[in-house]
Write a protein that holds these residues in place. Sequence first.
Motif, mmCIF file in Angstrom:
data_model
loop_
_atom_site.group_PDB
_atom_site.id
_atom_site.type_symbol
_atom_site.label_atom_id
_atom_site.label_comp_id
_atom_site.label_asym_id
_atom_site.label_seq_id
_atom_site.Cartn_x
_atom_site.Cartn_y
_atom_site.Cartn_z
ATOM 1 N N SER A 287 0.824 -1.207 0.000
ATOM 2 C CA SER A 287 0.000 0.000 0.000
ATOM 3 C C SER A 287 0.859 1.259 0.000
ATOM 4 C CB SER A 287 -0.937 0.006 1.213
ATOM 5 O OG SER A 287 -0.211 0.208 2.419
ATOM 6 N N VAL A 291 0.418 4.710 -2.177
ATOM 7 C CA VAL A 291 0.376 6.047 -1.565
ATOM 8 C C VAL A 291 1.455 6.954 -2.135
ATOM 9 C CG1 VAL A 291 0.684 7.301 0.601
ATOM 10 C CG2 VAL A 291 -0.702 5.230 0.558
ATOM 11 N N TYR A 340 2.328 7.034 6.590
ATOM 12 C CA TYR A 340 1.570 7.248 5.355
ATOM 13 C C TYR A 340 1.690 8.691 4.877
ATOM 14 C CZ TYR A 340 -0.781 2.715 5.002
ATOM 15 O OH TYR A 340 -1.052 1.380 4.826
ATOM 16 N N PHE A 344 3.396 9.860 1.378
ATOM 17 C CA PHE A 344 2.634 10.661 0.413
ATOM 18 C C PHE A 344 3.405 11.922 0.024
ATOM 19 C CE2 PHE A 344 -0.381 13.979 -0.727
ATOM 20 C CZ PHE A 344 -1.212 13.335 -1.633
#
Length: 439
Positions: A287, A291, A340, A344
């Motif tokens: 994931s 991201v 995260y 990003f």
Amino acid sequence: MSTRELGGTTAATVRLSIRVTALCWILVLLDGLDLFVYGATLPGVLADKSFGLTAVTGGTIGSLTTFGMMLGALASGILTDRTGRRKIIITGVVVFSLAAAACAVAPTVEFFGAARFVAGIGLGGLLPSAIAMVMEYAPAWRKNLAVTTVMTAHQAGGALAGALGMTLVQSLGWRSVYWIGALLLVVVLPAVVFLLPESLTFLLTKGRTDRARAIADKYAVSLDTFAPEPAEDRRGGLRGLFTPSVRMTTLLFWIASFAGLLLVYGVNTWLPTMMRGSGYNLGSAISFLLVINLGGIAGMLVAGRLADRFGARPVAIIWFALTACGVGLLAVHLPLVVTYVVVFLTGAWLFSAQTLIYAAVGAYYPADSRATALGWVSGVGRLGAVFGPWLGGILVASGLSSLGFVVFAIAGVLGAAMVSLVRRAGKPVTEERTTAQSA
């Protein structure tokens, strides 16, 4: 002020620019999907014990892919100014799509590696030609935004690769993702063949005025908008990259591109595996690839607008420096939500920094040699793309994932330093012409 200086922003020219940008966006999406699918599927391929891929060999194959991209970019940089951008773009799509099908049916690691090498040739050939095409058709004061908009497709392809990796690898196996990349060719290629025009600047430079006029009449645009530079201003293909006025600029861009592509391909190839080595499970690790590419899309749009306002070069310097900070932070085990956010933001800076190098190159070389300059900046930079995945594989195999983040951060510092020196090496083409006209 002439139509050329205004960027030829008639309604018809804008429509043609949108058409070219949209088609190239779709093609670069496929380019990004086929490139980043390797990093998305790599944990699954390593877990497939019957296939027999090791971490070191995985890094070697990643480097082999980018070596193929280097050859494709260098060749396209020369051929596209001789044979036309359209042929190189279409050929690149066909090559990497067929190679994706070969990866899907690969019986051995050696066959798989050879297919990824061939895919790299197609991937490397498409991107510089697509960027040069988009820059040619874009309005003068929106060229940077046009380039970064097209490059959002690269990150969209990476995000799509991450999404497919998360949803399909565990349920249908890693081969299924490569099949999807290959099948998209059947849908996209016919539309590109019928809808993508040839470069009008290329046709006029080669004296093929009748064909250029036919295309201009078809889209109701003025050929004056796409007229090549005066003969005395041309710099002569590859030799033109080493004239006294741009020689140092060329070398600085090459080194900066080396650092930028080392970051792009090193991080994209090994981010899921490195994050898994830092304690995250397989789903979370993949994931992060999704991201970071979503961040890349957002960063491209912001960077393009800033570059059109302040110039591609100064924004690239800041973006490289911020990339170094973001990648360095990933070496620290932070709370998941914070991680995260950092991933990003790092994506927002990392991919845009390299793209801004391409945009900056466009300002330092005239239109009729821009594809050569872009091809060689991209091609020489692929040495970093070859080195990055290989180095990542060595560090992961040695249990030094955290050190990998530090090494990639140093590459960001190198990129910022090289771009900062470009200003002293030479002036953009537009500044040179303005000075000459004033004199």
